[in-house]
Enzyme design. Sequence first.
Site, PDB file in Angstrom:
ATOM      1  N   TYR A 131       0.847  -1.298  -0.266  1.00 15.02           N
ATOM      2  CA  TYR A 131      -0.076   0.135   0.137  1.00 15.02           C
ATOM      3  C   TYR A 131       0.763   1.200   0.080  1.00 15.02           C
ATOM      4  O   TYR A 131       2.060   1.227   0.351  1.00 15.02           O
ATOM      5  CB  TYR A 131      -0.895   0.039   1.233  1.00 15.02           C
ATOM      6  CG  TYR A 131      -1.444  -1.148   1.569  1.00 15.02           C
ATOM      7  CD1 TYR A 131      -1.297  -1.909   2.581  1.00 15.02           C
ATOM      8  CD2 TYR A 131      -2.452  -1.699   0.711  1.00 15.02           C
ATOM      9  CE1 TYR A 131      -1.831  -3.261   2.655  1.00 15.02           C
ATOM     10  CE2 TYR A 131      -3.090  -2.820   0.695  1.00 15.02           C
ATOM     11  CZ  TYR A 131      -2.781  -3.718   1.936  1.00 15.02           C
ATOM     12  OH  TYR A 131      -3.336  -4.947   2.047  1.00 15.02           O
ATOM     13  N   LEU A 272     -10.338  -2.772 -19.743  1.00 15.22           N
ATOM     14  CA  LEU A 272     -10.027  -2.923 -21.000  1.00 15.22           C
ATOM     15  C   LEU A 272      -9.874  -4.393 -21.623  1.00 15.22           C
ATOM     16  O   LEU A 272      -9.187  -4.663 -22.662  1.00 15.22           O
ATOM     17  CB  LEU A 272      -8.415  -2.363 -20.922  1.00 15.22           C
ATOM     18  CG  LEU A 272      -8.129  -1.089 -20.462  1.00 15.22           C
ATOM     19  CD1 LEU A 272      -6.772  -0.441 -20.415  1.00 15.22           C
ATOM     20  CD2 LEU A 272      -9.110   0.139 -21.398  1.00 15.22           C
ATOM     21  N   GLN A 355       1.408   3.896 -17.461  1.00 10.18           N
ATOM     22  CA  GLN A 355       0.250   3.171 -17.748  1.00 10.18           C
ATOM     23  C   GLN A 355      -0.888   3.734 -16.824  1.00 10.18           C
ATOM     24  O   GLN A 355      -2.035   4.058 -17.134  1.00 10.18           O
ATOM     25  CB  GLN A 355       0.236   1.890 -17.558  1.00 10.18           C
ATOM     26  CG  GLN A 355      -0.917   1.127 -18.645  1.00 10.18           C
ATOM     27  CD  GLN A 355      -0.951  -0.577 -18.430  1.00 10.18           C
ATOM     28  OE1 GLN A 355      -0.214  -1.123 -17.628  1.00 10.18           O
ATOM     29  NE2 GLN A 355      -1.332  -0.889 -19.374  1.00 10.18           N
TER      30      GLN A 355
END
Length: 389
Positions: A131, A272, A355
């Site tokens: 995290y 996607l 990305q």
Amino acid sequence: MQVSIACTEQNLRSRSSEDRLCGPRPGPGGGNGGPVGVGHGNPPGGGGSCPKARAAVVPRPPAPTGALRESTGGSTGMKYRNLGKSGLRVSCLGLGTWVTFGSQISDETAEDVLTIAYEHGVNLFDTAEVYAAGKRSSYVITTKIFWGGQAETERGLSRKHIIEGLRGSLERLQLGYVDIVFANRSDPNSPMEEIVRAMTYVINQGLALYWGTSRWGAAEIMEAYSMARQFNLIPPVCEQVEHHLFQREKVEMQLPELYHKIGVGSVTWSPLACGLITSKYDGRVPDTCKAGIKGYQWLKDKVQSEDGKKQQAKVMDLLPIAHQLGCTVAQLAIAWCLRSEGVSSVLLGVSSAEQLMEHLGSLQVLSQLTPQTVMEIDGLLGNKSHSKK
């Protein structure tokens, strides 16, 4: 198909990378404060010994009955929505570990991705073992229960496995609780009452704050809700479901009714279509893509199938719309998912910081998706869901 690698109960038997990414286990006296990923105690809500003061009752304004209430983070621009009709606020873009965090990217890249996501307002991390830095109360962690070990009692949704599986996940995560535990598919071998009672138990024990379903049918979700209401138990708050330009019927035709009737929201994954909606395949399968990974022959076959080639052609047809909006096809596809009714958050699967930044840019595209643009997209796809009424 989403593959929950990092903190589903059956994985992470090795602790080497987990210890380095999550940090050392806390010593005695560790609490909920401090940096994320070092193990935290019990969920918030525990009080002290002070007597309760009586407060004046202030009438609350009626909650809107239409779309999800949405707010925007002032410093990040991230949008936040309620998880279904619960009070839990989640970022409309979450981060899924998917297969990338298991075999595609290094531990250092994983840390970078999660840190950047958190700094840009993402607060929902799905089955993640690492995290970004921040207080435990500032982000939402989920895990899934179903697949466990090889023994018959180490999989499914029996009371035994739900409780033991969740405790195992928490031990590997070095956390005292998760925010949401998902029943990762339905289990015909376990009575619905047993499932709902077990989920209520782990919440009452402080091991989780909410529970949800994943890949359940609408009838099964309704049965769980009815069982909870009948026996004064805790119902699920959301369904996790695959949703993208080529997989839309469940989110568009089934889940909105559940949202309006019983308040179950949607957390969607694979926006996607495992990379199909990026134009990166272009009739071939690069070794660096998910379809080129060992064990993902099914995805490679799908990409190279007739249906896969037709879908890739439709993706190319969307390029003019993306260019007109000044975005990539990936950003257009993610924004398209965000506009669906009842969707609380869309989980992103990324393999690099670059990305991730591209996908976060879909928030700017969302406001440009006018009804006319959506109709144009539907016309190109030719697969709009229609009501049977």
